[in-house]
Scaffold this active site. Structure first.
Site, PDB file in Angstrom:
ATOM      1  N   ARG A  63      49.437  40.422 -40.583  1.00  0.00           N
ATOM      2  CA  ARG A  63      49.980  39.636 -41.689  1.00  0.00           C
ATOM      3  C   ARG A  63      50.278  38.185 -41.320  1.00  0.00           C
ATOM      4  O   ARG A  63      50.054  37.279 -42.129  1.00  0.00           O
ATOM      5  CB  ARG A  63      51.283  40.285 -42.168  1.00  0.00           C
TER       6      ARG A  63
ATOM      7  N   GLU B  34      65.496  48.797 -41.364  1.00  0.00           N
ATOM      8  CA  GLU B  34      65.259  47.347 -41.356  1.00  0.00           C
ATOM      9  C   GLU B  34      66.506  46.574 -40.937  1.00  0.00           C
ATOM     10  O   GLU B  34      66.419  45.401 -40.564  1.00  0.00           O
ATOM     11  CB  GLU B  34      64.759  46.899 -42.747  1.00  0.00           C
TER      12      GLU B  34
HETATM   13  C1  LIG Z   1      57.368  45.575 -52.151  1.00  0.00           C
HETATM   14  C2  LIG Z   1      57.457  46.179 -50.767  1.00  0.00           C
HETATM   15  C3  LIG Z   1      56.496  47.073 -50.333  1.00  0.00           C
HETATM   16  C4  LIG Z   1      56.571  47.621 -49.062  1.00  0.00           C
HETATM   17  N1  LIG Z   1      55.595  48.492 -48.654  1.00  0.00           N
HETATM   18  C5  LIG Z   1      55.684  49.043 -47.428  1.00  0.00           C
HETATM   19  C6  LIG Z   1      54.698  49.972 -46.994  1.00  0.00           C
HETATM   20  O1  LIG Z   1      53.748  50.298 -47.700  1.00  0.00           O
HETATM   21  N2  LIG Z   1      54.836  50.502 -45.757  1.00  0.00           N
HETATM   22  C7  LIG Z   1      55.861  50.182 -44.930  1.00  0.00           C
HETATM   23  O2  LIG Z   1      55.935  50.711 -43.825  1.00  0.00           O
HETATM   24  N3  LIG Z   1      56.821  49.325 -45.336  1.00  0.00           N
HETATM   25  C8  LIG Z   1      56.763  48.753 -46.554  1.00  0.00           C
HETATM   26  N4  LIG Z   1      57.729  47.873 -46.955  1.00  0.00           N
HETATM   27  C9  LIG Z   1      58.922  47.682 -46.125  1.00  0.00           C
HETATM   28  C10 LIG Z   1      59.859  48.873 -46.307  1.00  0.00           C
HETATM   29  O3  LIG Z   1      59.832  49.296 -47.650  1.00  0.00           O
HETATM   30  C11 LIG Z   1      61.312  48.566 -45.940  1.00  0.00           C
HETATM   31  O4  LIG Z   1      61.358  47.910 -44.716  1.00  0.00           O
HETATM   32  C12 LIG Z   1      62.100  49.853 -45.823  1.00  0.00           C
HETATM   33  O5  LIG Z   1      61.941  50.651 -46.969  1.00  0.00           O
HETATM   34  C13 LIG Z   1      63.582  49.574 -45.584  1.00  0.00           C
HETATM   35  O6  LIG Z   1      64.247  50.811 -45.590  1.00  0.00           O
HETATM   36  P1  LIG Z   1      65.771  50.902 -45.183  1.00  0.00           P
HETATM   37  O7  LIG Z   1      66.166  52.330 -45.337  1.00  0.00           O
HETATM   38  O8  LIG Z   1      65.981  50.265 -43.866  1.00  0.00           O
HETATM   39  O9  LIG Z   1      66.535  50.002 -46.250  1.00  0.00           O
HETATM   40  P2  LIG Z   1      66.557  50.000 -47.904  1.00  0.00           P
HETATM   41  O10 LIG Z   1      65.531  50.885 -48.491  1.00  0.00           O
HETATM   42  O11 LIG Z   1      66.547  48.566 -48.242  1.00  0.00           O
HETATM   43  O12 LIG Z   1      67.931  50.631 -48.224  1.00  0.00           O
HETATM   44  C14 LIG Z   1      69.131  49.928 -48.069  1.00  0.00           C
HETATM   45  C15 LIG Z   1      70.259  50.824 -48.530  1.00  0.00           C
HETATM   46  O13 LIG Z   1      71.483  50.246 -48.115  1.00  0.00           O
HETATM   47  C16 LIG Z   1      72.374  50.166 -49.199  1.00  0.00           C
HETATM   48  N5  LIG Z   1      73.225  49.005 -48.953  1.00  0.00           N
HETATM   49  C17 LIG Z   1      72.877  47.772 -48.524  1.00  0.00           C
HETATM   50  N6  LIG Z   1      73.970  47.017 -48.358  1.00  0.00           N
HETATM   51  C18 LIG Z   1      75.025  47.783 -48.682  1.00  0.00           C
HETATM   52  C19 LIG Z   1      76.426  47.566 -48.707  1.00  0.00           C
HETATM   53  N7  LIG Z   1      76.960  46.399 -48.332  1.00  0.00           N
HETATM   54  N8  LIG Z   1      77.216  48.575 -49.125  1.00  0.00           N
HETATM   55  C20 LIG Z   1      76.696  49.780 -49.504  1.00  0.00           C
HETATM   56  N9  LIG Z   1      75.372  50.040 -49.475  1.00  0.00           N
HETATM   57  C21 LIG Z   1      74.557  49.051 -49.068  1.00  0.00           C
HETATM   58  C22 LIG Z   1      71.513  50.064 -50.431  1.00  0.00           C
HETATM   59  O14 LIG Z   1      72.239  50.519 -51.542  1.00  0.00           O
HETATM   60  C23 LIG Z   1      70.358  51.006 -50.028  1.00  0.00           C
HETATM   61  O15 LIG Z   1      70.739  52.327 -50.302  1.00  0.00           O
HETATM   62  C24 LIG Z   1      57.641  47.290 -48.216  1.00  0.00           C
HETATM   63  C25 LIG Z   1      58.618  46.392 -48.652  1.00  0.00           C
HETATM   64  C26 LIG Z   1      58.507  45.818 -49.901  1.00  0.00           C
HETATM   65  C27 LIG Z   1      59.499  44.788 -50.302  1.00  0.00           C
END
Ligand SMILES: Cc1cc2nc3c(=O)[nH]c(=O)nc-3n(C[C@H](O)[C@H](O)[C@H](O)COP(=O)(O)OP(=O)(O)OC[C@H]3O[C@@H](n4cnc5c(N)ncnc54)[C@H](O)[C@@H]3O)c2cc1C
Length: 647
Positions: free
Chosen positions: A340, A435
């Site tokens: 990318r 992330e």
């Molecule tokens: C459009 C898009 C497409 C993507 N496609 C891909 C893909 O095909 N393959 C791939 O590997 N990756 C992909 N990614 C990246 C990937 O989706 C993310 O990096 C990943 O889903 C992050 O997951 P996570 O569980 O770390 O956080 P998130 O899914 O962002 O979850 C964060 C959680 O924390 C909670 N939260 C945050 N702050 C607080 C707070 N202060 N208090 C209480 N709760 C809080 C939120 O409510 C949520 O439940 C994509 C990203 C985007 C934007």
């Protein structure tokens, strides 16, 4: 003291990663880590903030193990976590296609793809665990695409020459999240997980140097409450929305990790941001969000611009010989599937030459004409139908008949809270997964690796390593009246009150937009010393203006989205400054961090391994004070740093 006068503190080391052959490290760590007897697990409460793929997986697994889990998200349902947006797929070294894939190759590709700024131990573990993730998700019923014979289908993503990306049409994140949510719901029903939806963590409670709870606000009633436990896990996602316009969900924010940073958790590589090459170009100033077109489209779509600058003919009127399929020309081995960072910079370069297409020349074509001719429209529709539909709804252009227009946009943050091999931050008892941490992607994340890392952390790594911390004990009883607890609550309440009191004349959104534009211009796809210095002058001034002029209507004891937004923008205004400082101090280019001053004669990113082969872990030193930089040296025993070549 000026923020720029940062001090270099003592080095930091990942003391939890075992030595020895890389293939055996994860096994050894699991064997050496202490365990908590199953009967004792129910005596521990673990707080998990976040219900995306990382947090949902962690909460379900910890509860399954017997721990009591208190789980938080700010959405109304765990199913709405930003992970639902993930489109393209998830990597795993299954080698179902027998195309030469292996755990070692996934490890190699990821270290190289990250431009040699990730830890080998972590990445190898990720590659090993990737295989288990697919089995786990299939067992949960995640409907991965299958090929005719019944085996799971795969496709290719950037930076690799094998086909290792498992997918569920263009909705992989959604389907994986439903799997994790099912597992979590089972534990909610069993009484092992207490879910606090629409509740936002606003501070971390640290007692005697250890993370013991969080302060949270009920977003509906406005009530501020405290939740105590034996360990805290942050699975709160990335901070790409510091740029205002990004592909992230609009609610994604940095508050949880930033407040944890202020309480002692080091922040690693904050300037490492991923700019995704295939997003729908910005259409005007009214916009509050950008839309991703999945990288999977680069399997079959061909990227091009006109050969001549200023050629404004419609794409169909530009003959083949007058088109420049520049990625295929510059990188014949990987073609349209270069990583990318490389694809984004190449798109910017051709647009800077005046060869961009669409309004303002800020776009390049992603063309499916050849794929449709080769495979037929039906096959293309089957593979990418929902993405094509999304594109058409947003642009009112039919991508089956006319090439898509795409342009790079902020997408992912490789930086995050510094964690050791156990995923523990520098605050004992505080873990960061998904992330929210910085761990596995170095300076550039390969496509389909974020879901892999989030689920590896949540289902497999954290549930094994947190035992070691809890088994070591020494946790005294903490009451709600403890001064560290009441102090944290008071600080949260004071800040909310202050935001409501300013009663100025600018919306939180206007500050966010201005900050985002500044960050995109000076700390975005390409950075220069002078631009970063300019941003470092402007950000404190903007922050000062924010606290003088922000207007937050309504009150604190009610549903108040302006207050939520203002509180998050206040944190972005601090984090942005650290990002620019980190970008300024790293005078090399690497991965997503492209310093104009550091490039090869043919314009590629030029690393400086002698001086910068380290993780930059920043320590908070007080409001407005210059932070302290701790360096974690990176050692490469297996994948030796070279100039990355995808030609
Ligand atoms: C459009 C898009 C497409 C993507 N496609 C891909 C893909 O095909 N393959 C791939 O590997 N990756 C992909 N990614 C990246 C990937 O989706 C993310 O990096 C990943 O889903 C992050 O997951 P996570 O569980 O770390 O956080 P998130 O899914 O962002 O979850 C964060 C959680 O924390 C909670 N939260 C945050 N702050 C607080 C707070 N202060 N208090 C209480 N709760 C809080 C939120 O409510 C949520 O439940 C994509 C990203 C985007 C934007």
């Amino acid at each position: 003291m000026d923020f720029l006068d940062y001090r270099v503190g003592g080095p930091i080391a990942d003391t939890k990663a075992p030595g020895g052959p890389v293939e055996g490290r994860w096994d050894r760590r699991r064997f050496e880590a202490r365990l908590v007897n199953p009967a004792n697990r129910r005596k521990h409460t673990v707080i998990v903030v976040g219900t995306g793929l990382a947090g949902g997986a962690a909460g379900a697994t910890l509860a399954e193990q017997g721990y009591d889990v208190a789980q938080f998200c700010y959405q109304d349902s765990p199913r709405r976590a930003h992970s639902i947006a993930a489109q393209g797929g998830i990597n795993a070294a299954k080698n179902y296609r027998n195309d030469g894939d292996s755990v070692h190759r996934l490890f190699y590709d990821t270290v190289k793809g990250g431009d040699f700024r990730a830890r080998e131990s972590n990445v190898h573990r990720l590659a090993e665990v990737s295989v288990q993730i697919i089995d786990q998700c299939v067992a949960q019923g995640v409907p991965f695409a299958r090929e005719y014979g019944g085996l799971l289908d795969t496709r290719s993503f950037g930076g690799v020459q094998v086909s290792r990306t498992f997918y569920a049409r263009g909705q992989t994140g959604q389907q994986l999240l439903l799997g994790a949510y099912q597992a979590l719901s089972r534990q909610i029903d069993a009484g092992k997980v207490t879910l606090h939806a629409r509740t936002e963590m606003l501070d971390l409670v640290v007692v005697e140097g250890r993370a013991r709870g969080i302060v949270a606000r009920d977003l509906v009633s406005g009530e501020v409450s405290v939740h105590l436990g034996d360990a805290v896990v942050l699975a709160t996602g990335g901070y790409g929305n510091v740029f205002h316009l990004s592909t992230n969900a609009q609610g994604s924010n940095a508050t949880a990790i930033w407040r944890a940073h202020r309480r002692g958790a080091y922040f690693a590589n904050p300037c490492f941001t991923q700019i995704h090459p295939t997003c729908i170009p910005r259409s005007g100033d009214h916009q509050s969000k950008l839309t991703l077109m999945s990288e999977s489209l680069r399997n079959d779509g061909r990227i091009w611009v006109p050969k001549a600058a200023g050629d404004t003919r419609p794409p169909g009127a530009i003959p083949e010989e007058e088109r420049d399929y520049y990625l295929e020309r510059m990188y014949p081995s990987f073609g349209n599937l270069v990583p990318r960072d490389i694809a984004s910079r190449a798109a910017k370069a051709v647009c800077d030459e005046g060869r961009g297409v669409g309004p303002g020349g800020q776009g390049v074509y992603l063309d499916f004409a050849d794929a449709i001719a080769r495979m037929g429209r039906g096959a293309v529709e089957e593979k990418y139908g929902n993405l094509f539909e999304m594109y058409e709804r947003i642009t009112a252009e039919d991508p089956y008949g006319r090439p898509m227009r795409i342009y790079p946009a902020v997408h992912y943050t490789m930086g995050g809270l510094w964690v050791d091999y156990d995923l523990q931050t520098t605050v004992p008892g505080l873990f960061a997964i998904g992330e929210a941490n910085f761990s596995d992607h170095g300076a550039n994340r390969l496509g389909a690796s974020a879901l892999m890392q989030g689920l590896a952390d949540g289902y497999f790594v954290l549930p094994a390593t947190i035992n070691d911390y809890l088994a070591r004990g020494g946790l005294s009883h903490v009451s709600a009246g403890h001064p560290a607890v009441t102090g944290a609550v008071a600080e949260v309440e004071d800040q909310l009150r202050l935001l409501l009191c300013v009663d100025g004349d600018r919306t939180p959104d206007s500050f966010h937009r201005e900050l985002g534009e500044l960050m995109w211009d000076e700390c975005g796809m390409a950075r220069t010393e002078s631009g970063l210095r300019k941003a470092l002058l402007r950000i404190p001034a903007l922050r000062e203006e924010f606290w003088r002029r922000v207007k937050v209507p309504g009150g604190g004891e009610e549903f108040n989205q302006s207050l939520e937004k203002a509180n998050r923008v206040a944190d972005f205004l601090e984090l942005a400054e650290l990002m620019c400082l980190d970008a300024l101090h790293r005078t090399e280019s690497c991965g997503g961090h492209f310093r104009e001053e550091s490039r090869t004669p043919d314009g590629e990113a030029l690393r400086d391994d002698e001086r910068f082969s380290y993780v930059a872990a920043w320590e908070f030193a007080g409001s407005g004070a210059a932070p302290v930089l701790h360096k974690e040296d990176l050692v490469f025993d297996y994948v030796h740093p070279t100039q990355r070549s995808y030609a």
